[in-house]
Enzyme design. Sequence first.
Site, short mmCIF file in Angstrom:
data_model
loop_
_atom_site.label_atom_id
_atom_site.label_comp_id
_atom_site.label_asym_id
_atom_site.label_seq_id
_atom_site.Cartn_x
_atom_site.Cartn_y
_atom_site.Cartn_z
N HIS A 65 0.80 -1.22 0.00
CA HIS A 65 0.00 0.00 0.00
C HIS A 65 0.84 1.28 0.00
CE1 HIS A 65 -3.01 -2.68 2.39
NE2 HIS A 65 -3.12 -2.89 1.08
N LYS A 74 6.00 6.17 7.89
CA LYS A 74 5.42 5.23 8.84
C LYS A 74 6.49 4.71 9.80
CE LYS A 74 2.14 3.53 5.36
NZ LYS A 74 1.66 2.33 4.60
N TYR A 134 1.00 1.34 13.65
CA TYR A 134 1.54 2.31 12.71
C TYR A 134 1.48 3.71 13.33
CZ TYR A 134 -0.77 -0.99 9.33
OH TYR A 134 -1.26 -2.08 8.64
N ASP A 173 -6.65 -5.75 -2.59
CA ASP A 173 -5.22 -6.01 -2.78
C ASP A 173 -4.96 -6.96 -3.95
OD1 ASP A 173 -4.54 -4.33 -0.75
OD2 ASP A 173 -4.06 -5.90 0.71
#
Length: 200
Positions: A65, A74, A134, A173
């Site tokens: 992603h 991140k 995250y 996905d």
Amino acid sequence: MGGFKFEQCGNIEGLYLVEPQVFSDERGYNLEAYHAGSFREAGLDMVFVQDNLSMSVKGTLRGMHFQKNYQQGKLVCVVSGEVFDAVVDIREGSKTYGQWFGTVLSAEKKNMLYVPEGFAHGFLVLSDTAVFSYKLSDYYYPEDESGIPWNDETIGIRWPIPEDMTILTSERDSRHPAFGELSALKPKKNRKTMAAAVHA
């Protein structure tokens, strides 16, 4: 309280493995999961604006992603369980464009990975379940999200998939365009993040 060890991942600029200092005794352990001053001293002066948690079962593969316009740095780690975490450099002009890096993150190791803006990111759950954390440098915008296939042959990520593991992915996905169809991400200021920081 404690310090951090920062290790650049191979020759990929801006990508760091992070190890916190852990204080443990018979009661358990304590650690700093993030300290702005320590990260700034290491040259990582991002501003985090959002924290996310996800829980996934064994064999779940989330990825790969990224956000096109509101790119996210991140800081990721595993709160419980174990995953194989992978990233792909998709930054325009990067010397390592198209290269991938992967590492095992686990609650036992308490290790973290800092992924700068301009990378596709994903992970495979190796334990029965895993809780993944995250810290994000920009907000999540579903309409801005994109990705590349986790098993893209051009990239060739070597996922540690046991023979008896069933891979679980989302329908979304499974429909990502191939890496060869991707437009590289141009470095840019994240306007919404900048505004949030100014008004914080």
